[in-house]
Write a protein that holds these residues in place. Structure first.
Motif, PDB file in Angstrom:
ATOM      1  N   HIS A  28      45.284 -21.394  -6.613  1.00 37.71           N
ATOM      2  CA  HIS A  28      44.999 -21.467  -5.189  1.00 37.71           C
ATOM      3  C   HIS A  28      43.748 -22.301  -4.942  1.00 37.71           C
ATOM      4  CE1 HIS A  28      47.564 -17.970  -5.599  1.00 37.71           C
ATOM      5  NE2 HIS A  28      47.933 -18.189  -4.357  1.00 37.71           N
ATOM      6  N   ARG A  29      43.803 -23.122  -3.927  1.00 34.09           N
ATOM      7  CA  ARG A  29      42.639 -23.888  -3.473  1.00 34.09           C
ATOM      8  C   ARG A  29      42.010 -23.071  -2.346  1.00 34.09           C
ATOM      9  NH1 ARG A  29      45.053 -28.419  -2.186  1.00 34.09           N
ATOM     10  NH2 ARG A  29      44.615 -29.429  -4.176  1.00 34.09           N
ATOM     11  N   VAL A  30      40.749 -22.718  -2.533  1.00 33.48           N
ATOM     12  CA  VAL A  30      40.029 -21.934  -1.541  1.00 33.48           C
ATOM     13  C   VAL A  30      38.972 -22.829  -0.920  1.00 33.48           C
ATOM     14  CG1 VAL A  30      38.581 -19.897  -1.149  1.00 33.48           C
ATOM     15  CG2 VAL A  30      40.442 -19.799  -2.832  1.00 33.48           C
ATOM     16  N   MET A  31      39.072 -23.017   0.389  1.00 33.66           N
ATOM     17  CA  MET A  31      38.097 -23.811   1.128  1.00 33.66           C
ATOM     18  C   MET A  31      37.175 -22.848   1.859  1.00 33.66           C
ATOM     19  SD  MET A  31      39.040 -26.774   0.169  1.00 33.66           S
ATOM     20  CE  MET A  31      38.032 -27.837   1.166  1.00 33.66           C
ATOM     21  N   LEU A  32      35.888 -23.115   1.786  1.00 33.66           N
ATOM     22  CA  LEU A  32      34.911 -22.211   2.376  1.00 33.66           C
ATOM     23  C   LEU A  32      33.713 -22.984   2.882  1.00 33.66           C
ATOM     24  CD1 LEU A  32      32.566 -21.913  -0.049  1.00 33.66           C
ATOM     25  CD2 LEU A  32      34.399 -20.590  -1.052  1.00 33.66           C
ATOM     26  N   HIS A  33      32.881 -22.301   3.648  1.00 30.57           N
ATOM     27  CA  HIS A  33      31.627 -22.900   4.096  1.00 30.57           C
ATOM     28  C   HIS A  33      30.578 -21.801   4.249  1.00 30.57           C
ATOM     29  CE1 HIS A  33      33.133 -21.617   8.078  1.00 30.57           C
ATOM     30  NE2 HIS A  33      31.862 -21.598   8.432  1.00 30.57           N
ATOM     31  N   LEU A  34      29.321 -22.227   4.259  1.00 25.53           N
ATOM     32  CA  LEU A  34      28.215 -21.302   4.451  1.00 25.53           C
ATOM     33  C   LEU A  34      28.137 -20.971   5.930  1.00 25.53           C
ATOM     34  CD1 LEU A  34      25.823 -19.797   3.199  1.00 25.53           C
ATOM     35  CD2 LEU A  34      24.437 -21.828   3.589  1.00 25.53           C
ATOM     36  N   GLY A  35      28.289 -19.700   6.246  1.00 26.43           N
ATOM     37  CA  GLY A  35      28.301 -19.275   7.636  1.00 26.43           C
ATOM     38  C   GLY A  35      26.922 -18.989   8.195  1.00 26.43           C
ATOM     39  N   GLY A  36      25.948 -18.834   7.327  1.00 26.18           N
ATOM     40  CA  GLY A  36      24.594 -18.539   7.773  1.00 26.18           C
ATOM     41  C   GLY A  36      23.922 -17.574   6.829  1.00 26.18           C
ATOM     42  N   PRO A  37      22.692 -17.238   7.132  1.00 28.87           N
ATOM     43  CA  PRO A  37      21.960 -16.324   6.259  1.00 28.87           C
ATOM     44  C   PRO A  37      22.525 -14.908   6.343  1.00 28.87           C
ATOM     45  CG  PRO A  37      20.685 -16.794   8.227  1.00 28.87           C
ATOM     46  CD  PRO A  37      21.900 -17.666   8.285  1.00 28.87           C
ATOM     47  N   ASP A  38      22.287 -14.143   5.316  1.00 27.36           N
ATOM     48  CA  ASP A  38      22.667 -12.734   5.305  1.00 27.36           C
ATOM     49  C   ASP A  38      21.810 -12.040   6.370  1.00 27.36           C
ATOM     50  OD1 ASP A  38      22.994 -10.006   4.799  1.00 27.36           O
ATOM     51  OD2 ASP A  38      23.011 -10.261   2.633  1.00 27.36           O
ATOM     52  N   PRO A  39      22.422 -11.399   7.363  1.00 30.16           N
ATOM     53  CA  PRO A  39      21.623 -10.778   8.428  1.00 30.16           C
ATOM     54  C   PRO A  39      20.699  -9.679   7.919  1.00 30.16           C
ATOM     55  CG  PRO A  39      23.952 -10.207   8.651  1.00 30.16           C
ATOM     56  CD  PRO A  39      23.849 -11.231   7.560  1.00 30.16           C
ATOM     57  N   ARG A  40      20.993  -9.137   6.745  1.00 29.59           N
ATOM     58  CA  ARG A  40      20.110  -8.106   6.200  1.00 29.59           C
ATOM     59  C   ARG A  40      18.743  -8.668   5.851  1.00 29.59           C
ATOM     60  NH1 ARG A  40      23.810  -5.909   1.462  1.00 29.59           N
ATOM     61  NH2 ARG A  40      23.651  -8.126   1.075  1.00 29.59           N
ATOM     62  N   ALA A  41      18.678  -9.970   5.505  1.00 26.59           N
ATOM     63  CA  ALA A  41      17.395 -10.580   5.147  1.00 26.59           C
ATOM     64  C   ALA A  41      16.466 -10.616   6.357  1.00 26.59           C
ATOM     65  CB  ALA A  41      17.613 -11.981   4.590  1.00 26.59           C
ATOM     66  N   GLU A  42      17.004 -10.999   7.503  1.00 29.10           N
ATOM     67  CA  GLU A  42      16.194 -11.030   8.730  1.00 29.10           C
ATOM     68  C   GLU A  42      15.785  -9.612   9.129  1.00 29.10           C
ATOM     69  OE1 GLU A  42      16.774 -12.245  13.375  1.00 29.10           O
ATOM     70  OE2 GLU A  42      17.754 -13.506  11.868  1.00 29.10           O
ATOM     71  N   LEU A  43      16.711  -8.693   9.028  1.00 25.46           N
ATOM     72  CA  LEU A  43      16.424  -7.295   9.339  1.00 25.46           C
ATOM     73  C   LEU A  43      15.311  -6.769   8.429  1.00 25.46           C
ATOM     74  CD1 LEU A  43      17.425  -4.792  10.976  1.00 25.46           C
ATOM     75  CD2 LEU A  43      18.938  -4.314   9.045  1.00 25.46           C
ATOM     76  N   ALA A  44      15.429  -7.038   7.134  1.00 24.10           N
ATOM     77  CA  ALA A  44      14.452  -6.539   6.167  1.00 24.10           C
ATOM     78  C   ALA A  44      13.059  -7.108   6.401  1.00 24.10           C
ATOM     79  CB  ALA A  44      14.913  -6.865   4.744  1.00 24.10           C
ATOM     80  N   ALA A  45      12.977  -8.342   6.880  1.00 23.21           N
ATOM     81  CA  ALA A  45      11.681  -9.000   7.074  1.00 23.21           C
ATOM     82  C   ALA A  45      10.943  -8.477   8.300  1.00 23.21           C
ATOM     83  CB  ALA A  45      11.877 -10.510   7.191  1.00 23.21           C
ATOM     84  N   ASN A  46      11.658  -7.804   9.209  1.00 22.98           N
ATOM     85  CA  ASN A  46      11.045  -7.338  10.447  1.00 22.98           C
ATOM     86  C   ASN A  46      10.289  -6.038  10.221  1.00 22.98           C
ATOM     87  OD1 ASN A  46      10.313  -6.721  13.044  1.00 22.98           O
ATOM     88  ND2 ASN A  46      12.377  -6.174  13.709  1.00 22.98           N
ATOM     89  N   ASP A  47       8.966  -6.125  10.223  1.00 21.12           N
ATOM     90  CA  ASP A  47       8.154  -4.918  10.090  1.00 21.12           C
ATOM     91  C   ASP A  47       7.429  -4.578  11.395  1.00 21.12           C
ATOM     92  OD1 ASP A  47       6.275  -6.933  10.116  1.00 21.12           O
ATOM     93  OD2 ASP A  47       5.203  -6.247   8.338  1.00 21.12           O
ATOM     94  N   ASP A  48       7.730  -5.294  12.456  1.00 23.89           N
ATOM     95  CA  ASP A  48       7.135  -5.055  13.767  1.00 23.89           C
ATOM     96  C   ASP A  48       8.058  -4.122  14.545  1.00 23.89           C
ATOM     97  OD1 ASP A  48       5.477  -5.201  15.970  1.00 23.89           O
ATOM     98  OD2 ASP A  48       6.350  -7.088  16.694  1.00 23.89           O
ATOM     99  N   LEU A  49       8.033  -2.857  14.167  1.00 25.14           N
ATOM    100  CA  LEU A  49       8.970  -1.890  14.706  1.00 25.14           C
ATOM    101  C   LEU A  49       8.302  -0.992  15.740  1.00 25.14           C
ATOM    102  CD1 LEU A  49      10.556  -0.854  11.293  1.00 25.14           C
ATOM    103  CD2 LEU A  49      11.476  -2.467  12.957  1.00 25.14           C
ATOM    104  N   THR A  50       9.038  -0.701  16.787  1.00 26.00           N
ATOM    105  CA  THR A  50       8.531   0.219  17.802  1.00 26.00           C
ATOM    106  C   THR A  50       8.614   1.645  17.266  1.00 26.00           C
ATOM    107  OG1 THR A  50      10.702   0.589  18.817  1.00 26.00           O
ATOM    108  CG2 THR A  50       9.407  -1.321  19.621  1.00 26.00           C
ATOM    109  N   ASP A  51       7.942   2.550  17.942  1.00 25.95           N
ATOM    110  CA  ASP A  51       8.030   3.961  17.559  1.00 25.95           C
ATOM    111  C   ASP A  51       9.482   4.449  17.631  1.00 25.95           C
ATOM    112  OD1 ASP A  51       5.318   4.095  17.080  1.00 25.95           O
ATOM    113  OD2 ASP A  51       4.832   5.008  19.026  1.00 25.95           O
ATOM    114  N   GLN A  52      10.217   3.963  18.630  1.00 27.69           N
ATOM    115  CA  GLN A  52      11.618   4.371  18.764  1.00 27.69           C
ATOM    116  C   GLN A  52      12.460   3.843  17.606  1.00 27.69           C
ATOM    117  OE1 GLN A  52      12.996   6.563  21.126  1.00 27.69           O
ATOM    118  NE2 GLN A  52      14.579   6.489  19.531  1.00 27.69           N
ATOM    119  N   GLU A  53      12.234   2.586  17.208  1.00 25.14           N
ATOM    120  CA  GLU A  53      12.969   2.025  16.073  1.00 25.14           C
ATOM    121  C   GLU A  53      12.668   2.795  14.793  1.00 25.14           C
ATOM    122  OE1 GLU A  53      13.508  -2.668  17.195  1.00 25.14           O
ATOM    123  OE2 GLU A  53      11.482  -1.955  16.703  1.00 25.14           O
TER     124      GLU A  53
END
Length: 176
Positions: A63-88
């Motif tokens: 099988h020939r599989v055609m693919l492309h990079l869809g973007g960064p793993d959203p977990r990486a952006e989530l993990a980098a965010n340390d500016d969290l509110t008290d509610q978060e």
């Protein structure tokens, strides 16, 4: 190229490079495999690819599989965010509480986070041994924490993400 495709068109895969989007999966006969196919697959040429495929014990054709990079793993952006509110922070704590409440073996999330915090880069096998657990179930638990953006995988071992560090600081402030 795979002997039997482990993917289907329209699906996605999380990888170290980001999100891979599968565009198409097409059955091909060996004579349809081109030099370009081989080079795009990382082989030195068509002959090398056909040799590798001939050694495959998989069935189902090629099988020939055609693919492309869809973007960064959203977990990486989530993990980098340390500016969290008290509610978060409270919501993250509630998520951990829920995971612990549903666990058959009792609460484990904070213990795993603390262990990773205290031993960044330690192999999963060693971390699991600290807890008297098997490696594979332990790794599955760490993936659950990673999905919340609390841990990051290293080449060997794990570390707390900035988000995970912020949560641990918050949790300590509640018990102090």
């Amino acid at each position: 190229m795979w002997g039997k495709p482990p993917v289907r068109a329209g699906s996605t895969q999380r990888t170290w490079a980001g999100i891979i989007v599968i565009d198409s999966v097409t059955a091909v006969a060996p004579e349809e495999i081109t030099e370009e196919d081989a080079l795009r697959s990382g082989f030195d040429g068509r002959a090398a690819l056909l040799t590798a495929l001939s050694k495959s014990r998989k069935e189902g054709g090629y099988h020939r599989v055609m693919l492309h990079l869809g973007g960064p793993d959203p977990r990486a952006e989530l993990a980098a965010n340390d500016d969290l509110t008290d509610q978060e922070l409270a919501d993250l704590k509630a998520s951990l509480d829920g995971i612990d409440a549903r666990s058959r073996r009792g609460p484990w999330t904070r213990e795993v986070l603390r262990l990773i915090e205290e031993n960044p880069g330690l192999r999963a096998m060693d971390l699991a041994e600290h807890l008297g657990r098997d490696r594979l179930p332990f790794k599955a638990d760490v993936r659950r924490l990673k999905a919340l953006g609390l841990t990051e995988s290293l080449e060997t071992g794990y570390l707390l993400s900035p988000r995970g560090k912020a949560l641990m600081t918050y949790l300590r402030s509640l018990s102090g």
